[in-house]
Design a protein around this motif. Structure first.
Motif, PDB file in Angstrom:
ATOM      1  N   UNK A 256       0.819  -1.214   0.000  1.00  0.00           N
ATOM      2  CA  UNK A 256       0.000   0.000   0.000  1.00  0.00           C
ATOM      3  C   UNK A 256       0.850   1.261   0.000  1.00  0.00           C
ATOM      4  N   UNK A 257       2.110   1.167   0.431  1.00  0.00           N
ATOM      5  CA  UNK A 257       2.960   2.355   0.494  1.00  0.00           C
ATOM      6  C   UNK A 257       3.286   2.887  -0.897  1.00  0.00           C
ATOM      7  N   UNK A 258       3.534   1.960  -1.835  1.00  0.00           N
ATOM      8  CA  UNK A 258       3.864   2.379  -3.204  1.00  0.00           C
ATOM      9  C   UNK A 258       2.781   1.952  -4.192  1.00  0.00           C
ATOM     10  N   UNK A 259       1.657   1.409  -3.661  1.00  0.00           N
ATOM     11  CA  UNK A 259       0.481   1.079  -4.472  1.00  0.00           C
ATOM     12  C   UNK A 259       0.842   0.124  -5.622  1.00  0.00           C
ATOM     13  N   UNK A 260       1.421  -1.027  -5.266  1.00  0.00           N
ATOM     14  CA  UNK A 260       1.885  -1.996  -6.245  1.00  0.00           C
ATOM     15  C   UNK A 260       1.427  -3.395  -5.843  1.00  0.00           C
ATOM     16  N   UNK A 261       0.983  -4.174  -6.839  1.00  0.00           N
ATOM     17  CA  UNK A 261       0.705  -5.596  -6.644  1.00  0.00           C
ATOM     18  C   UNK A 261       1.888  -6.381  -7.189  1.00  0.00           C
ATOM     19  N   UNK A 262       2.483  -7.226  -6.353  1.00  0.00           N
ATOM     20  CA  UNK A 262       3.638  -8.008  -6.783  1.00  0.00           C
ATOM     21  C   UNK A 262       3.387  -9.495  -6.623  1.00  0.00           C
ATOM     22  N   UNK A 263       4.146 -10.286  -7.373  1.00  0.00           N
ATOM     23  CA  UNK A 263       4.045 -11.738  -7.290  1.00  0.00           C
ATOM     24  C   UNK A 263       5.443 -12.335  -7.302  1.00  0.00           C
ATOM     25  N   UNK A 264       5.740 -13.156  -6.289  1.00  0.00           N
ATOM     26  CA  UNK A 264       6.987 -13.923  -6.267  1.00  0.00           C
ATOM     27  C   UNK A 264       6.654 -15.339  -6.692  1.00  0.00           C
ATOM     28  N   UNK A 265       7.288 -15.797  -7.752  1.00  0.00           N
ATOM     29  CA  UNK A 265       6.986 -17.121  -8.314  1.00  0.00           C
ATOM     30  C   UNK A 265       8.257 -17.949  -8.358  1.00  0.00           C
ATOM     31  N   UNK A 266       8.195 -19.145  -7.751  1.00  0.00           N
ATOM     32  CA  UNK A 266       9.288 -20.113  -7.820  1.00  0.00           C
ATOM     33  C   UNK A 266       8.731 -21.374  -8.471  1.00  0.00           C
ATOM     34  N   UNK A 267       9.159 -21.624  -9.711  1.00  0.00           N
ATOM     35  CA  UNK A 267       8.626 -22.763 -10.463  1.00  0.00           C
ATOM     36  C   UNK A 267       9.706 -23.829 -10.642  1.00  0.00           C
ATOM     37  N   UNK A 268       9.263 -25.092 -10.580  1.00  0.00           N
ATOM     38  CA  UNK A 268      10.155 -26.239 -10.727  1.00  0.00           C
ATOM     39  C   UNK A 268       9.628 -27.093 -11.875  1.00  0.00           C
ATOM     40  N   UNK A 269      10.470 -27.305 -12.862  1.00  0.00           N
ATOM     41  CA  UNK A 269      10.109 -28.145 -14.011  1.00  0.00           C
ATOM     42  C   UNK A 269      10.744 -29.522 -13.818  1.00  0.00           C
ATOM     43  N   UNK A 270       9.914 -30.569 -13.916  1.00  0.00           N
ATOM     44  CA  UNK A 270      10.374 -31.947 -13.699  1.00  0.00           C
ATOM     45  C   UNK A 270      10.168 -32.718 -14.999  1.00  0.00           C
ATOM     46  N   UNK A 271      11.255 -33.195 -15.591  1.00  0.00           N
ATOM     47  CA  UNK A 271      11.103 -33.975 -16.817  1.00  0.00           C
ATOM     48  C   UNK A 271      10.887 -35.447 -16.466  1.00  0.00           C
ATOM     49  N   UNK A 272      10.609 -36.264 -17.476  1.00  0.00           N
ATOM     50  CA  UNK A 272      10.290 -37.670 -17.259  1.00  0.00           C
ATOM     51  C   UNK A 272      11.506 -38.496 -16.863  1.00  0.00           C
ATOM     52  N   UNK A 273      12.698 -37.880 -16.863  1.00  0.00           N
ATOM     53  CA  UNK A 273      13.886 -38.564 -16.341  1.00  0.00           C
ATOM     54  C   UNK A 273      14.122 -38.215 -14.880  1.00  0.00           C
ATOM     55  N   UNK A 274      13.320 -37.286 -14.329  1.00  0.00           N
ATOM     56  CA  UNK A 274      13.443 -36.926 -12.927  1.00  0.00           C
ATOM     57  C   UNK A 274      14.298 -35.691 -12.674  1.00  0.00           C
ATOM     58  N   UNK A 275      14.838 -35.060 -13.743  1.00  0.00           N
ATOM     59  CA  UNK A 275      15.658 -33.866 -13.536  1.00  0.00           C
ATOM     60  C   UNK A 275      14.761 -32.671 -13.245  1.00  0.00           C
ATOM     61  N   UNK A 276      15.202 -31.835 -12.307  1.00  0.00           N
ATOM     62  CA  UNK A 276      14.417 -30.686 -11.888  1.00  0.00           C
ATOM     63  C   UNK A 276      15.172 -29.390 -12.195  1.00  0.00           C
ATOM     64  N   UNK A 277      14.459 -28.427 -12.779  1.00  0.00           N
ATOM     65  CA  UNK A 277      15.023 -27.117 -13.099  1.00  0.00           C
ATOM     66  C   UNK A 277      14.217 -26.055 -12.374  1.00  0.00           C
ATOM     67  N   UNK A 278      14.901 -25.192 -11.597  1.00  0.00           N
ATOM     68  CA  UNK A 278      14.252 -24.187 -10.760  1.00  0.00           C
ATOM     69  C   UNK A 278      14.392 -22.807 -11.407  1.00  0.00           C
TER      70      UNK A 278
END
Length: 848
Positions: A256-278
Motif C-alpha cells: 500500500x505504500x507504493x500502491x503496487x501488486x507483486x508476485x513472487x513465483x518459484x517454479x520447478x520443471x520436472x522432466x520424465x527422467x526426474x531432472x528438476x530445473x528451478x
C-alpha cells in the motif's frame, strides 16, 4: 587586422579595393544560379529540418508518455524487495528431488513469509466495516510492508499415465507399475489423503483453467502452527508425486505504500527422467493504472493521439501525391509538388512501409491500453472492500480440509486470475512499445536521409542490405548444418542440443556470442570431437562469414562516403544557411526582403529575360548593380505595404547585393613590372633560396611575403590558398618565375615574356585568370554573406555560370549597411599608408 578586413569587404567598399588592388576590378552582381540555389535550399531545408524537429518532438513526447505509464521506480522497488531474501539463500534453492522441494518450501519460502511478519488483532464492529460483532483477524506482511493476498498458492501440472511395455526390466504385470506421458491431464480435480493427528483427512484439489493447473493454498488467515500442519499434510499426502510435471509456488502481495501488486513465483520443471530445473521470478504491476496526478498523463496521451492522427493524415496525403495508385483509389490522387516535411526516397516517393508499421503498432498500443483500463476497472470492483471477502481473507481459522476447494474457487481464484491477466496485458503493452521504439529509430533515419552527411548511415544500410540478405541465406544454411552436427554429437548429453530446434537456436546464439559450449559439456561426448566442432565452427562462421558482414558494411559505407564527403553540405553549413535567414528576419530594417519575395523576383520573366541590341529576347545570366533598382521597382511594385520610393528601393537593392551578391573579379594590368622592383623581389627571394636552386619551400613563402610587408602574410588561410595558385607546375616548391609573376600581379603589373619559361608564357592568361579567381574568392569571404567555404554549387549551377562560394564566414556586429561600411572604412584608414608602402615597394612610383 584592418588590412585583413580590407580584403574582405563587400560591394559597398569595392571602390576602395580597386584603388589598393588595381589588378582586381570587382563588380557586385546577382547571379541567377547563385540566388536560386539558396532560395530552393532554404525552402527544402526549412521543410526537412522542420519535419525532423517535429518528429523528434513527437518521439520525445512518446517516450515521456511511455515513461510515465511504465512506473518503473515503484515496480522495480517491489521486485527487488521480493527477490532479495530468496536470492540470498541461493545455495538452498537447488532442488533435485521431490523431498528437496518440500524442504525448500518449508525452510526457505514459508519462513520468508511467516517469520517476523505475522500479525493478529480484534476488530470491533462499526458502520464502516459493517461487521455484526467483533472479529479476530490475522495475516502476514511479506518484507514488513507487503500484505500477502490470500496465501501461498501451490500450482502444479500433471501428466497422464500410460501402460508400460512388458519386458524383463519392469515388474511383472499386475505389480501396479505405471508409466507416464508428456501429455498433461486437465480433469476437473483429484483427491489426496493423509493422516492428521491420527485421523484420515481427504482434500479435493481443483483444476483452475486460468492458471492451467491444480491449485492448493497455504491460506494467509492461518497462524504459523496451522500453516506448518497443512504443509506437512501436503507432503504426507504426496501432493507432488510421479504425475507432477511442473510445480509453482506463487506468493501474491500488495504494498500500500507504493500502491503496487507483486508476485513472487518459484517454479520447478520436472522432466520424465526426474531432472528438476528451478526458476525464480518476481513481477509487479501498479495497483492503479494512473497515479494520483493522472490529469497530466491523460493530457499528454490526448496530445499524443492528436499528433499521431495528424501524422497519419500527412502520410496518407503524401502517399496519394507521390505514389502510383491502384484503379480503385486513383480518383483520390493529389497533384502538385510537395516540399513538405515528409521524408521521401530519391525517386520522390514518400516512405510508407516503416511509418505504416509504426502507426499500426501505436494503434495496437491504444487498443491494449483501453483493454487494460477495462481490466483495471474490473479488478478495482473485484478488490473493493466487502465484509464477506474480508472475513474470508483475514478471519482467524483453523485448517478446514473439506472446505479448502470452495474457499479457493470462490474467493482467492478470481483475484489471482485477474492479477495474472493484468500481468500478461501489462507485459504485452510494453513489448509492443519496445517494437514501436525500434520503429521510431528507423523512422528517424528516414528523416535524416535528406542531409547529405547524415544519410551515410541510411544509405549504407540500403546499399548493403541486398548483400547482407544473400549472406544471411548462406549463413543460415551453414548454421543449419552445424546445428544438426551439434544435435548428433551433444544432443544426448547437453540440454541446449536436446532437440534439433534447440540446437538450431543455440547455434545462432553462438554466432553472436550469446551461447558457448563449456569444456565439461564437450567432455560428456568426446573431448576431441568437441574441440574439433568448436574449431570448425569458429573458422567457417566467425572467421569467414561474420567477417564478411563487416566487410560488406565497410564497403557500402565507403561507397556512400565517397559520394557525399566532398559534395554534400555539412549540418553546420545547413544550420548557417537557416541562421542567416533567421537573423535577417530578426534584424529586419528598411532593407530586409523576405526570401519568398526574392525568389519571386528572381523567377519573374521581366527579370530572367532581356532583349539584346538587335531586339532578340535572351535569358539573363546575371543582374548588375546598375540594373537591379529599376528591375526590382518594376517587379516588386505592390508587394510592400508602403510605397516603394527610389530611396527605399535603393536601400533594399543594396541589402540584396550585400546578402546575395557576388563580387566578380577581372584581371587588368597597368603595365610591366620595373627592373628596380624586380631587383627588390629577387633580393628577398634569394634570402630564402639558400641552396641556389631557384626555388623556395612553401613554408618559406609566408616568410618572404612578410619581408615584402604583404598585409596578409600572417593569414594562414590566405597563404595556403595562394600557394595552391602560385605553384603552377605542382612541384611542391615555389620557383623564381612563379614568385615573380605573383608579386607582379599583386602590384597590378605583368612580367615580360622573355623572363618567363615557355609553359608559363603560353599559360600566362590562364594563370592570371586563376589569380583573379583567387582574389574573387577572398573578396567574397564576406562577413554577413550567405556563402560558406563548404558550400558547393551543383553541376547544373556551374554550367549556368554560378561561381564558387567563398571560403570562410565570420560573425560581425549587427547594424545597417551604412554602419557596416563606416566601420570598415574606419579600420581601413589606419592601414592606407601600409598598403601604399607595399605597392611602392613592389613597383616604385616615379619621383617626378
Amino acid at each position: 587586422t584592418g588590412v585583413h578586413a580590407h580584403c574582405r569587404v563587400r560591394a559597398r567598399v569595392t571602390s576602395d579595393l580597386q584603388q589598393s588592388h588595381p589588378s582586381s576590378q570587382s563588380h557586385p552582381t546577382l547571379l541567377f544560379s547563385c540566388v536560386w540555389s539558396p532560395m530552393y535550399t532554404l525552402r527544402l531545408l526549412s521543410g526537412r529540418y522542420m519535419g525532423l524537429i517535429t518528429f523528434t518532438l513527437f518521439a520525445a513526447l512518446y517516450f515521456v508518455v511511455i515513461y510515465l505509464q511504465r512506473q518503473n521506480f515503484r515496480i522495480g522497488t517491489e521486485n527487488r524487495a521480493l527477490r532479495a531474501p530468496v536470492f540470498l539463500k541461493k545455495p538452498h534453492t537447488v532442488i533435485t528431488t521431490r523431498s528437496g522441494f518440500w524442504k525448500f518450501l518449508s525452510t526457505v519460502i514459508v519462513p520468508y513469509v511467516t517469520v517476523g511478519n505475522y500479525w493478529d488483532c480484534d476488530v470491533e464492529a462499526t458502520n464502516t466495516n459493517m461487521f455484526n460483532h467483533t472479529e479476530s483477524f490475522q495475516g502476514y506482511n511479506v518484507m514488513q510492508y507487503s500484505a500477502m493476498i490470500g496465501g501461498i498458492a501451490i500450482i502444479q501440472t500433471r501428466s497422464k499415465s500410460k501402460p508400460c511395455d512388458s519386458n524383463m526390466f519392469l515388474p511383472p504385470p499386475g505389480a501396479q507399475q505405471h508409466c507416464y506421458s508428456e501429455d498433461l491431464t486437465t480433469t476437473h480435480s483429484f483427491k489426496i489423503s493423509a493422516h492428521v493427528d491420527g485421523d484420515m483427512k481427504t482434500m479435493t484439489i481443483p483444476y483452475d483453467k486460468q492458471s492451467q493447473g491444480y491449485v492448493v493454498l497455504l491460506p494467509s488467515n492461518h497462524n504459523t502452527k496451522d500453516m506448518s500442519t497443512l504443509l506437512q499434510y501436503y507432503q504426507d499426502a504426496k501432493l507432488v508425486d510421479q504425475y507432477t510435471r511442473t510445480v509453482e509456488v506463487r506468493i501474491p502481495v500488495y504494498n500500500a505504500n507504493i500502491d503496487v501488486i507483486g508476485t513472487l513465483s518459484c517454479s520447478v520443471e520436472i522432466d520424465l527422467a526426474g531432472h528438476m530445473h528451478v526458476d525464480l521470478v518476481a513481477s509487479s504491476i501498479p495497483y492503479h493504472l494512473y497515479p494520483k496526478d493522472y490529469k497530466q498523463i491523460v493530457a499528454l496521451q490526448i496530445v499524443l493521439l492528436l499528433w499521431v492522427s495528424m501524422m497519419v493524415k500527412n502520410l496518407v496525403r503524401a502517399y496519394l501525391r507521390t505514389h502510383p495508385l491502384p484503379d480503385i483509389i486513383k480518383d483520390f490522387k493529389i497533384n502538385g509538388a510537395d516540399d513538405g516535411p515528409m521524408p521521401a526516397h530519391s525517386s520522390g516517393r514518400t516512405y510508407v512501409l516503416v511509418p505504416g508499421i509504426l502507426y499500426s503498432t501505436i494503434a495496437l498500443q491504444v487498443v491494449i491500453w483501453i483493454y487494460l483500463n477495462y481490466q483495471y476497472t474490473l479488478m478495482q470492483q473485484l478488490t473493493s472492500y466487502d465484509p464477506h471477502l474480508a472475513l474470508s481473507f483475514f478471519k482467524s481459522s483453523s485448517v478446514q480440509f473439506n472446505t479448502m476447494e470452495r474457499v479457493y474457487t470462490h474467493t482467492v481464484a478470481p483475484i489471482f486470475n485477474e492479477i495474472e491477466t493484468l500481468h500478461m496485458l501489462f507485459d504485452l503493452y510494453f513489448l509492443v512499445a519496445g517494437v514501436t521504439v525500434v520503429l521510431i529509430i528507423f523512422r528517424l533515419f528516414q528523416y535524416l536521409d535528406f542531409q547529405g552527411k547524415l544519410n551515410a548511415i541510411t544509405q549504407t544500410f540500403s546499399m548493403g542490405v541486398g548483400e547482407l540478405v544473400h549472406l544471411l541465406l548462406v549463413l543460415n544454411v551453414v548454421v543449419t548444418g552445424f546445428s544438426f552436427l551439434g544435435y548428433l554429437l551433444f544432443g544426448a548429453q547437453v540440454k541446449a542440443y536436446r532437440t534439433f530446434f534447440e540446437a538450431f537456436v543455440s547455434t545462432w546464439q553462438s554466432c553472436f556470442g550469446l551461447f558457448k559450449l563449456k569444456p565439461i559439456q564437450m567432455k560428456y561426448y568426446n573431448p576431441l570431437a568437441g574441440e574439433l566442432f568448436e574449431f570448425l565452427f569458429k573458422m567457417v562462421i566467425i572467421m569467414l562469414l561474420l567477417k564478411m558482414v563487416i566487410a560488406i558494411i565497410f564497403d557500402a559505407y565507403k561507397s556512400t562516403a565517397i559520394k557525399t564527403r566532398k559534395t554534400a553540405p555539412t549540418v553546420p553549413a545547413d544550420l548557417r544557411r537557416l541562421w542567416f535567414h533567421f537573423t535577417n528576419y530578426l534584424k529586419g530594417g528598411e532593407g530586409y526582403v523576405p526570401p519568398d519575395l526574392i525568389s519571386k523576383f528572381m523567377h519573374s520573366s521581366d527579370v530572367r529575360m532581356d532583349r539584346d541590341d538587335q531586339g532578340v529576347l535572351r535569358e539573363r545570366s546575371l543582374i548588375t548593380e546598375s540594373q537591379l533598382p529599376s528591375l526590382f521597382k518594376k517587379v516588386m511594385k505592390g508587394e510592400f505595404e508602403d510605397d516603394l520610393t527610389d530611396a527605399r528601393c535603393q536601400t533594399k537593392c543594396n541589402w540584396i547585393l550585400e546578402r546575395y551578391g557576388r563580387l566578380r573579379c577581372k584581371y587588368s594590368a597597368a603595365g610591366e613590372i620595373s627592373k628596380q622592383a624586380m631587383v627588390k623581389v629577387r633580393k628577398v627571394f634569394e634570402q630564402y633560396d639558400l641552396d641556389k636552386s631557384g626555388t623556395i619551400s612553401t613554408s618559406e613563402f609566408a616568410l618572404a611575403l612578410t619581408d615584402l610587408k604583404h598585409p596578409l602574410a600572417s593569414d594562414v588561410n590566405f597563404v595556403h590558398k595562394s600557394i595552391l595558385v602560385i605553384d603552377v607546375d605542382k612541384s611542391g616548391e615555389i620557383e623564381w618565375e612563379e614568385f615573380l609573376l605573383y608579386t607582379a600581379h599583386e602590384a597590378g603589373k605583368t612580367v615580360p615574356e622573355n623572363l618567363l619559361p615557355l609553359h608559363m608564357v603560353k599559360g600566362q592568361a590562364k594563370i592570371l585568370a586563376a589569380y583573379a579567381a583567387h582574389k574573387e574568392e577572398m573578396l567574397n569571404d564576406a562577413s554577413g554573406s550567405i556563402w560558406d567555404s563548404k558550400d558547393k554549387l551543383s553541376a547544373a549551377d556551374k554550367k549556368k555560370g554560378g561561381s564558387k562560394p567563398g571560403t570562410k564566414k565570420k560573425k560581425v556586429s549587427a547594424g545597417s549597411v551604412e554602419s557596416f561600411c563606416q566601420e570598415i572604412s574606419e579600420q581601413l584608414g589606419s592601414q592606407t599608408e601600409m598598403l601604399r608602402n607595399l605597392q611602392d615597394m613592389i613597383s616604385p612610383q616615379d619621383p617626378k
